[in-house]
Structures are given as C-alpha cells and as structure tokens.
Design a protein around this motif. Structure first.
Motif, short mmCIF file in Angstrom:
data_model
loop_
_atom_site.label_atom_id
_atom_site.label_comp_id
_atom_site.label_asym_id
_atom_site.label_seq_id
_atom_site.Cartn_x
_atom_site.Cartn_y
_atom_site.Cartn_z
N VAL A 1 0.84 -1.19 0.00
CA VAL A 1 0.00 0.00 0.00
C VAL A 1 0.88 1.25 0.00
N ARG A 2 0.34 2.33 -0.54
CA ARG A 2 1.07 3.60 -0.58
C ARG A 2 1.38 4.07 0.83
N ASP A 3 2.62 4.51 1.03
CA ASP A 3 3.05 4.98 2.36
C ASP A 3 4.16 6.01 2.18
N LEU A 4 3.77 7.24 1.89
CA LEU A 4 4.76 8.29 1.65
C LEU A 4 5.54 8.65 2.90
N ASP A 5 5.00 8.37 4.08
CA ASP A 5 5.75 8.62 5.32
C ASP A 5 7.01 7.76 5.39
N ALA A 6 6.96 6.58 4.78
CA ALA A 6 8.13 5.70 4.79
C ALA A 6 9.30 6.35 4.06
N LEU A 7 9.00 7.15 3.03
CA LEU A 7 10.08 7.81 2.30
C LEU A 7 10.81 8.80 3.20
N ALA A 8 10.08 9.54 4.00
CA ALA A 8 10.71 10.49 4.93
C ALA A 8 11.62 9.75 5.90
N SER A 9 11.18 8.62 6.40
CA SER A 9 12.02 7.83 7.31
C SER A 9 13.27 7.33 6.60
N TYR A 10 13.11 6.93 5.36
CA TYR A 10 14.24 6.45 4.57
C TYR A 10 15.26 7.57 4.37
N MET A 11 14.77 8.74 4.03
CA MET A 11 15.66 9.87 3.75
C MET A 11 16.43 10.31 5.00
N ARG A 12 15.80 10.19 6.16
CA ARG A 12 16.49 10.54 7.41
C ARG A 12 17.54 9.50 7.76
N GLY A 13 17.33 8.26 7.32
CA GLY A 13 18.28 7.19 7.63
C GLY A 13 18.21 6.80 9.09
N GLY A 14 19.22 6.13 9.55
CA GLY A 14 19.25 5.70 10.94
C GLY A 14 19.30 4.20 11.05
N ARG A 15 19.28 3.74 12.28
CA ARG A 15 19.47 2.30 12.51
C ARG A 15 18.25 1.46 12.17
N ASP A 16 17.09 2.07 11.98
CA ASP A 16 15.89 1.31 11.67
C ASP A 16 15.65 1.19 10.17
N VAL A 17 16.58 1.70 9.35
CA VAL A 17 16.44 1.68 7.90
C VAL A 17 17.61 0.89 7.31
N ASP A 18 17.29 -0.14 6.54
CA ASP A 18 18.31 -0.96 5.90
C ASP A 18 18.03 -1.05 4.41
N GLU A 19 19.00 -0.65 3.58
CA GLU A 19 18.87 -0.83 2.14
C GLU A 19 19.03 -2.31 1.83
N LEU A 20 18.22 -2.80 0.89
CA LEU A 20 18.22 -4.23 0.56
C LEU A 20 18.44 -4.44 -0.93
N THR A 21 19.00 -5.60 -1.26
CA THR A 21 19.03 -6.04 -2.65
C THR A 21 17.64 -6.58 -2.98
N LYS A 22 17.38 -6.81 -4.25
CA LYS A 22 16.10 -7.38 -4.67
C LYS A 22 15.89 -8.75 -4.01
N GLU A 23 16.94 -9.53 -3.93
CA GLU A 23 16.84 -10.87 -3.35
C GLU A 23 16.54 -10.79 -1.85
N GLU A 24 17.21 -9.89 -1.14
CA GLU A 24 16.95 -9.71 0.29
C GLU A 24 15.53 -9.21 0.52
N PHE A 25 15.09 -8.30 -0.34
CA PHE A 25 13.74 -7.76 -0.23
C PHE A 25 12.70 -8.86 -0.43
N ASP A 26 12.87 -9.65 -1.49
CA ASP A 26 11.93 -10.75 -1.77
C ASP A 26 11.86 -11.73 -0.61
N ALA A 27 13.01 -12.05 -0.02
CA ALA A 27 13.04 -12.98 1.12
C ALA A 27 12.31 -12.37 2.32
N LEU A 28 12.48 -11.08 2.55
CA LEU A 28 11.80 -10.43 3.66
C LEU A 28 10.29 -10.40 3.44
N VAL A 29 9.86 -10.15 2.21
CA VAL A 29 8.42 -10.17 1.89
C VAL A 29 7.87 -11.57 2.15
#
Length: 74
Positions: free
Chosen positions: A38-66
């Motif tokens: 679902v659309r969640d534009l607030d997540a983009l703000a959290s991503y842009m701020r960064g921090g310990r609760d944000v982890d960039e993922l590869t496509k494979e890591e993302f698919d496994a997490l989903v």
C-alpha cells in the motif's frame, strides 16, 4: 540513495519499495499487515532521514523479507 528505481529497503524490518510511476514520478509502497503493498509516503521520509531502523536491501533480500512477512501473516 540509489540512482534509479526500484529501491528496496526495510523500515523497522517491514519491506518498503520505491517505484517509478508511468509519468516518471515515484511512489512508495509498504507491505501492510494483510500482506499487500500500500502507498506509504511517510516511509520515504524515514528512509531519507536514515538511521538504525532503515536498511537498504538487494532485490533478493527484499523478496526474502516479503516472503517471511507473508508466512507470518499466514
């Protein structure tokens, strides 16, 4: 921040992706408690701020997490 879309990341271990829209813009989608994206534009703000609760993922890591989240939902 990656150069082009899609971007994959986890926000507090929740899968989030940034995709390109048909008009060249972008949209932010978060996996909800029903297992749907679902659309969640607030997540983009959290991503842009960064921090310990944000982890960039590869496509494979993302698919496994989903898959992991959808298995929990059952």
């Amino acid at each position: 921040m990656p150069d082009k879309y899609p971007w994959y990341f986890a926000l507090n271990d929740r899968p989030v992706m940034v995709i390109e829209t048909r008009d060249g813009g972008m949209d932010v989608l978060t996996l909800n408690s029903s297992g749907d994206f679902v659309r969640d534009l607030d997540a983009l703000a959290s991503y842009m701020r960064g921090g310990r609760d944000v982890d960039e993922l590869t496509k494979e890591e993302f698919d496994a997490l989903v898959e992991k989240h959808r298995a929990w939902i059952g």
